[in-house]
Scaffold this motif. Structure first.
Motif: not given
Length: 197
Positions: A50-59
């Motif tokens: 089980t993992y906490r995930r963070y995505r940062l998508a540069f627009g």
């Protein structure tokens, strides 16, 4: 005697390999979705599989000029935060699933009298007027479905689909437009390469 040295070396390698798997609680990687959509992903282990995930998508950031005056300006950025679970298919392959909260914002400006904005789901809206400034916040939920192949205890590659449901609104120049999108398009499919540490 050679057998004892060989056995000691194998035990040492196995122990250090198992220790590396136990101590890795963080993952960082690069996620590619299409040829123009690249972002970073960070995952933190909460418990076994089980993992906490963070995505940062540069627009996008774009500006169009004619002579010395700016005609069009656009900026957009977004990210997501969620929880991911993994189920083993075999010793190298895992099924990945979870949910994400997705948010983005875009800012578009035009001095040409017309401004066409993409809604993020393949459609567009055109605004007419002079010196337009449109701000579009968006929020939604995504459903993560994919597979992950573990090359070794440190490196893996994964492929995911993230169908989503989003709501957005565009404000500016005396008007407001509200929209709701559900489903997925080519930007919801992505490939991630990641490193564990």
């Amino acid at each position: 005697m050679k057998f004892i040295y060989l056995l000691s070396a194998v035990l040492l390698l196995t122990t250090s390999s198992l220790h590396a798997q136990d101590t890795t609680k963080h993952e960082i990687g690069l996620r590619i979705s299409g040829f123009s959509n690249i972002g970073f992903i960070y995952k933190k282990k909460l418990s076994e599989n089980t993992y906490r995930r963070y995505r940062l998508a540069f627009g996008n950031l774009n500006a169009n000029f004619h002579d010395s005056s700016m005609l069009l300006f656009g900026f957009s950025a977004g990210g997501a935060m969620g929880k991911e679970k993994r189920r083993a298919i075999n010793d190298k392959l895992q099924f990945v699933y979870g949910t994400e909260l997705i948010a983005s914002i875009s800012l578009n400006s035009s001095s040409t009298g017309n401004l066409t904005i993409e809604d993020g789901n393949g459609g567009t809206t055109t605004y007419k007027g002079s010196d337009l400034l449109i701000v579009t916040p968006s929020v939604g939920i995504g459903f993560v479905l994919g597979a992950q192949y573990n090359f070794n205890p440190r490196w893996y590659i994964s492929a995911e689909l993230i169908p989503s449901i989003t709501a957005s609104s565009s404000f500016g120049s005396g008007s407001a437009l509200y929209s709701f999108q559900a489903g997925f398009n080519s930007s919801s499919a992505g490939v991630t390469g990641a490193y564990r540490f």
